[in-house]
Design a protein around this motif. Structure first.
Motif, PDB file in Angstrom:
ATOM      1  N   THR A   1     -41.148  -2.715  -5.062  1.00 11.85           N
ATOM      2  CA  THR A   1     -39.819  -3.131  -5.521  1.00 11.85           C
ATOM      3  C   THR A   1     -39.927  -4.432  -6.314  1.00 11.85           C
ATOM      4  OG1 THR A   1     -39.435  -4.261  -3.416  1.00 11.85           O
ATOM      5  CG2 THR A   1     -38.555  -2.025  -3.636  1.00 11.85           C
ATOM      6  N   ARG A   2     -40.945  -5.221  -5.991  1.00  3.72           N
ATOM      7  CA  ARG A   2     -41.290  -6.359  -6.849  1.00  3.72           C
ATOM      8  C   ARG A   2     -42.770  -6.665  -6.681  1.00  3.72           C
ATOM      9  NH1 ARG A   2     -41.438 -11.768  -4.562  1.00  3.72           N
ATOM     10  NH2 ARG A   2     -40.933 -11.765  -2.339  1.00  3.72           N
TER      11      ARG A   2
ATOM     12  N   LYS B   1     -39.812 -12.505  -8.237  1.00  2.00           N
ATOM     13  CA  LYS B   1     -38.506 -12.341  -8.884  1.00  2.00           C
ATOM     14  C   LYS B   1     -37.455 -11.863  -7.883  1.00  2.00           C
ATOM     15  CE  LYS B   1     -38.753  -7.606 -10.570  1.00  2.00           C
ATOM     16  NZ  LYS B   1     -38.782  -6.690 -11.686  1.00  2.00           N
TER      17      LYS B   1
ATOM     18  N   VAL C   1     -34.630  -9.499  -6.557  1.00  2.00           N
ATOM     19  CA  VAL C   1     -34.226  -8.084  -6.703  1.00  2.00           C
ATOM     20  C   VAL C   1     -33.044  -7.852  -5.765  1.00  2.00           C
ATOM     21  CG1 VAL C   1     -34.960  -5.674  -6.534  1.00  2.00           C
ATOM     22  CG2 VAL C   1     -36.640  -7.439  -7.078  1.00  2.00           C
TER      23      VAL C   1
ATOM     24  N   ARG D   1     -33.333  -2.211  -4.382  1.00  2.00           N
ATOM     25  CA  ARG D   1     -34.565  -1.879  -3.638  1.00  2.00           C
ATOM     26  C   ARG D   1     -34.476  -0.449  -3.100  1.00  2.00           C
ATOM     27  NH1 ARG D   1     -37.119  -7.107  -1.946  1.00  2.00           N
ATOM     28  NH2 ARG D   1     -35.865  -8.729  -2.923  1.00  2.00           N
TER      29      ARG D   1
END
Ligand SMILES: [Zn+2]
Length: 361
Positions: free
Chosen positions: A69-70, A74, A76, A81
């Motif tokens: 998801t990252r 950063k 999110v 997600r």
């Protein structure tokens, strides 16, 4: 030989098997959301570091596809997600976090979606859920959620119910690895309403790797060795989980073919409806509770079943599905919003739809 046999029985299984097993790895927080900063350690950095290590380990297996998801520092949004996981049609969702508390609490815990009514458990979910306030349009994106009363939004769908056992299985495997080879303190498999888990439609867990507020644990989690250890525990659990799912897929086929044989022989009518028993599953976790009404919001009788270190608690028992539905309503009324009906035949769990079908015969 065995593989050939399976393929010849079921081309569908062979097809499913050639598809990669997709694991979504979700490093909690990120960007302008640092997560907790107990003892000066940063949750967002530790979570990311562990997740990247898990991913690198899993990717060595050619049957596994890893989705992050990252991958960087950063921010999110929480709902994004879940969306990433759902759009990928992932097989598993694993969210990684670090805990904090104003006490010397320490140890690891792994969460699955659900409600067990424990106040301390509520604190962790509230803390992790509160990150939505850092998002721009949280009033719009989370309109259905009232963070002060998680009971109001849980409403587990049938689909999520299907995933609960698998989520608990993975959670248990992760905890076992943490406490086995790594000797981390076990806080168990627990249930609560984490928005990020509520949004995914696949087996999903949220791992609290330890308390940064407890300095020795924070130090461990912030170290390369600690992160490596936590990561390999999670990766090994995912592999063991995948293996057990693969094996179960074979079992299902066997049961189906067996059922069709039974049907052919006209034996279905010999299944007595009295054999099917409905109960209401109100809670599950690794904690063994006394079966006293005060532990279950006054509900009685409550029965318990243990399997692989996971305790399931059931309210009531009836052979009548309509009665089961009213028992469920009653448990709902006591605050078990996510409770659901389970069916057993001769002590074996069976799918609810099958059970209902068999009693209507
Ligand atoms: Zn967190």
């Amino acid at each position: 030989m065995i593989a050939l046999l399976i393929i010849s029985i079921s081309p569908i299984y062979a097809q499913q098997n050639s598809k990669k097993f997709k694991v979504v790895l979700d490093a909690g927080h990120g960007g302008h959301d640092p997560g907790n900063m107990g003892s000066g350690f940063k949750e967002k950095d530790i979570a990311l570091s562990i997740v990247l290590k898990v991913g690198a380990m899993l990717q060595k297996n050619k049957d596994i596809e890893v989705i992050y998801t990252r991958k960087t520092d950063k921010f999110v949004d929480l709902f994004v997600r879940g969306k990433i996981a759902n759009e990928a049609e992932a097989d598993l969702f694993v969210s990684v976090h670090c805990n904090a508390h104003n006490s010397s609490a320490h140890g690891t815990e792994t969460w699955v979606l659900g409600l067990d009514g424990n106040k301390r458990n509520m604190e962790v979910a509230k803390k992790e859920n509160s990150v939505i306030y850092l998002e721009e349009n949280y009033e719009v994106n989370y309109a259905q959620y009232d963070l002060n009363s998680p009971e109001s939004f849980i409403g587990l769908t049938m689909m999520q119910e299907e995933y609960l056992d698998q989520s608990i299985l993975l959670a248990k495997m992760i905890q076992d690895n943490f406490t086995g080879s790594l000797k981390r303190k076990d806080r168990g498999v627990k249930q609560n309403v984490f928005i990020v888990l509520h949004q995914t439609v696949m087996p999903s867990v949220l791992v609290e790797t330890g308390f940064l507020t407890y300095k020795p644990e924070g130090k461990y989690l912030n170290s390369n060795g600690g992160q490596q250890g936590m990561a390999s525990s999670i990766a090994k659990a995912v592999l063991a989980y995948k293996k057990s799912v693969d094996e179960n897929t074979g079992d299902v086929i066997d049961e189906t073919s067996l059922a069709s044989i039974v049907q052919d022989e006209g034996m279905v009518s010999s299944i007595s409806s009295n054999d099917v028993v409905f109960k209401i599953q109100i809670a599950a976790g690794s904690n063994k509770l006394d079966l006293k009404p005060y532990n279950f919001k006054g509900l009685s009788p409550v029965t318990m079943q243990e399997e692989n270190g996971v305790y399931r608690y059931f309210y009531g028992e009836t052979t009548n599905f309509e009665t089961a539905k009213s028992l469920q309503k009653e448990a709902n009324g006591k605050g078990y919003q996510s409770c659901f009906i389970v069916a057993y035949k001769n002590g074996q769990k069976m799918s609810l739809s099958e059970a209902v079908k068999s009693i209507s015969n």
